[in-house]
Scaffold this motif. Structure first.
Motif, PDB file in Angstrom:
ATOM      1  N   GLU A 147       0.840  -1.195   0.000  1.00 50.27           N
ATOM      2  CA  GLU A 147       0.000   0.000   0.000  1.00 50.27           C
ATOM      3  C   GLU A 147       0.878   1.248   0.000  1.00 50.27           C
ATOM      4  OE1 GLU A 147      -3.117   2.370   2.979  1.00 50.27           O
ATOM      5  OE2 GLU A 147      -2.119   0.520   3.629  1.00 50.27           O
ATOM      6  N   ILE A 148       0.553   2.202  -0.883  1.00 50.22           N
ATOM      7  CA  ILE A 148       1.181   3.520  -0.832  1.00 50.22           C
ATOM      8  C   ILE A 148       0.311   4.370   0.097  1.00 50.22           C
ATOM      9  CG2 ILE A 148       1.892   5.566  -2.105  1.00 50.22           C
ATOM     10  CD1 ILE A 148       3.600   3.149  -2.700  1.00 50.22           C
ATOM     11  N   ALA A 149       0.848   4.747   1.251  1.00 51.62           N
ATOM     12  CA  ALA A 149       0.073   5.425   2.292  1.00 51.62           C
ATOM     13  C   ALA A 149       0.639   6.814   2.564  1.00 51.62           C
ATOM     14  CB  ALA A 149       0.082   4.584   3.574  1.00 51.62           C
ATOM     15  N   ASP A 150      -0.132   7.605   3.264  1.00 53.59           N
ATOM     16  CA  ASP A 150       0.280   8.969   3.581  1.00 53.59           C
ATOM     17  C   ASP A 150       1.424   8.949   4.601  1.00 53.59           C
ATOM     18  OD1 ASP A 150       0.497  11.667   4.023  1.00 53.59           O
ATOM     19  OD2 ASP A 150      -1.371  11.854   5.160  1.00 53.59           O
ATOM     20  N   GLY A 151       2.560   9.520   4.180  1.00 54.74           N
ATOM     21  CA  GLY A 151       3.722   9.580   5.074  1.00 54.74           C
ATOM     22  C   GLY A 151       3.990  10.961   5.631  1.00 54.74           C
ATOM     23  N   ALA A 152       2.995  11.869   5.523  1.00 55.87           N
ATOM     24  CA  ALA A 152       3.230  13.256   5.917  1.00 55.87           C
ATOM     25  C   ALA A 152       3.609  13.392   7.392  1.00 55.87           C
ATOM     26  CB  ALA A 152       1.996  14.106   5.604  1.00 55.87           C
ATOM     27  N   ASP A 153       2.916  12.663   8.267  1.00 55.30           N
ATOM     28  CA  ASP A 153       3.218  12.798   9.695  1.00 55.30           C
ATOM     29  C   ASP A 153       4.664  12.417   9.988  1.00 55.30           C
ATOM     30  OD1 ASP A 153       0.687  13.692  10.214  1.00 55.30           O
ATOM     31  OD2 ASP A 153      -0.064  11.800  11.018  1.00 55.30           O
ATOM     32  N   LEU A 154       5.136  11.346   9.346  1.00 53.98           N
ATOM     33  CA  LEU A 154       6.527  10.925   9.541  1.00 53.98           C
ATOM     34  C   LEU A 154       7.484  11.972   8.990  1.00 53.98           C
ATOM     35  CD1 LEU A 154       8.011   7.412   8.766  1.00 53.98           C
ATOM     36  CD2 LEU A 154       9.214   9.498   8.142  1.00 53.98           C
ATOM     37  N   ILE A 155       7.204  12.452   7.788  1.00 51.89           N
ATOM     38  CA  ILE A 155       8.114  13.405   7.143  1.00 51.89           C
ATOM     39  C   ILE A 155       8.250  14.670   7.980  1.00 51.89           C
ATOM     40  CG2 ILE A 155       8.387  14.917   5.133  1.00 51.89           C
ATOM     41  CD1 ILE A 155       7.082  12.607   3.474  1.00 51.89           C
ATOM     42  N   TRP A 156       7.127  15.185   8.489  1.00 57.02           N
ATOM     43  CA  TRP A 156       7.216  16.420   9.276  1.00 57.02           C
ATOM     44  C   TRP A 156       7.744  16.168  10.678  1.00 57.02           C
ATOM     45  CZ3 TRP A 156       8.054  20.135   6.482  1.00 57.02           C
ATOM     46  CH2 TRP A 156       7.348  20.402   5.316  1.00 57.02           C
ATOM     47  N   GLN A 157       7.496  14.999  11.233  1.00 60.43           N
ATOM     48  CA  GLN A 157       8.127  14.643  12.501  1.00 60.43           C
ATOM     49  C   GLN A 157       9.640  14.717  12.368  1.00 60.43           C
ATOM     50  OE1 GLN A 157       7.187  10.640  13.763  1.00 60.43           O
ATOM     51  NE2 GLN A 157       8.095  10.889  15.795  1.00 60.43           N
ATOM     52  N   LEU A 158      10.127  14.318  11.217  1.00 59.14           N
ATOM     53  CA  LEU A 158      11.557  14.344  10.926  1.00 59.14           C
ATOM     54  C   LEU A 158      12.053  15.757  10.647  1.00 59.14           C
ATOM     55  CD1 LEU A 158      14.096  12.578  10.244  1.00 59.14           C
ATOM     56  CD2 LEU A 158      13.238  12.525   7.893  1.00 59.14           C
TER      57      LEU A 158
END
Length: 389
Positions: A147-158
């Motif tokens: 599944e290609i899922a939303d990674g925005a939370d991870l990216i901005w956490q970083l």
């Protein structure tokens, strides 16, 4: 002026970013992170290229949950990527509209060790993918069991938490703009048009070492501009105006974002009141920034300061934001944002006030959150408006 040694990062900087990303991938249950937006590709590779302005050829970086990243890029970009710290590179002869790297992406993602069956991508808040939506849909349709899922939370956490090296880049861009702001009363005169002021300001930024100047706003009207997003006009500044200049200048990819206001000739009591009111609210906001509080808390403190005699003078949707490889990044300094501040976050704190219909005063400063509070990165604007004569 900047020295060549001021540019770029050592490999250890990128290795640390990948290690943090991989830690967060386990928390977010991702087997990898697929990146195609120019700022995220640059974040993980250090690639500096104006080729992003062309939408013909997409560029990709796949960061696995374990191991080293893979750059999946057009053949024309192989040489420049080989000059970065990236060692695993796959390329294709582009442009090739029938397959702009899609088959290579399918193969690389399918070969990832599968634990969660999910790969994060730039699908969420304040992110943009660097490929056509049709290509993304094709990729999703060709993958099996992933599944290609939303990674925005991870990216901005970083990305919300900057390294000391990143903060130095931001400080450098701030300093370039600061020298030009300080000289405005010397090179701007009553009768100059907004366009002339902007051209001179841009020229001085370039002379000072700016890499790019994606955002530069120059607006003036009697008592203050009626809006602060549009382009310059041929209108000459005149006695009684307030001149607003705001810039998002970059150095080595990293933005500054702050404005300065100037009185043109005389000043009314109403403008003086608004200037002091907003400056004081900015001071309250700056003094509120510390680890452990939320972005919404800072907004509330400034909103309280902007209120007067029981009258709520605040009509702002937000009063600040993060800063980095983009002009605006999370968090948003808005009441509903519950992001907890931690050391390393860089924030623009910017209260504003429409003190009369069509007359706006805004003040913006930039800070980095420290262990025990924050450190001001911008030279603090004076409480009294500098004068242009």
């Amino acid at each position: 002026m900047s020295r060549e040694s001021d540019y770029g990062f050592p490999p250890e900087e990128f290795e640390a970013r990948v290690a943090r990303a991989q830690k967060y991938m386990r928390e977010h249950r991702f087997d990898g992170l697929l990146l195609s937006g120019m700022d995220n590709v640059r974040y993980f590779t250090g690639l500096d290229s104006s080729f992003w302005e062309s939408y013909t050829r997409p560029w990709f970086v796949l960061v696995p949950a374990d191991g080293i990243p893979t750059a999946i890029i057009p053949e024309i970009g192989r040489a420049i990527v080989e000059s970065t710290w990236i060692t695993k590179i796959i390329s294709w002869p582009s442009p090739r509209p029938e397959d702009e790297g899609t088959s290579l992406l399918v193969q690389a993602i399918s070969e990832l060790p599968r634990r969660f069956g999910r790969v994060g991508a730039e699908l969420g808040r304040e992110l943009r993918i660097g490929m056509p939506v049709a290509q993304l849909n094709s990729l999703i349709g060709q993958l099996r069991g992933v599944e290609i899922a939303d990674g925005a939370d991870l990216i901005w956490q970083l990305r919300m938490v900057k390294s000391a090296a990143e903060v130095r880049k931001i400080q450098h861009s701030i300093d370039i703009a600061g020298e030009v702001y300080a000289a405005v009363p010397d090179f701007v005169r009553i009768g100059d048009s907004e366009r002339k002021i902007l051209r001179n300001f841009r020229s001085r930024l370039n002379e000072g070492g700016a890499a790019t100047i994606p955002t530069l706003i120059c607006r003036a009207d009697v008592g203050g501009p009626f809006e602060i997003t549009g382009g310059p006009r041929e209108r000459p500044i005149a006695d009684g105006d307030m001149l607003f200049i705001d810039t998002g200048t970059t150095f080595d990819g990293y933005f500054c974002d702050y404005d300065r206001n100037f009185r043109v000739g005389s000043i009314t009591d109403e403008l003086r009141f608004a200037q002091e009111k907003v400056w004081d609210a900015n001071e309250v906001g700056l003094n509120s920034v510390r680890p452990g509080v939320t972005a919404g808390y800072i907004f509330q403190q400034m909103a309280n300061s902007l209120s007067s005699g029981g009258q709520d003078l605040n009509n702002n949707g937000r009063m600040g934001h993060g800063l980095g490889l983009r002009l605006t990044e999370p968090p948003s300094v808005r009441l509903e944002d519950v992001t907890v501040l931690v050391p390393g976050m860089v924030l623009c704190v910017e209260p504003a006030l429409e003190y009369q219909p069509g007359k706006i005063v805004l003040h913006e400063e930039t800070v980095v959150v420290t262990e025990d509070g924050c450190r001001l990165l911008t030279p603090r604007a004076p409480r009294e408006l500098p004068q242009i004569s």
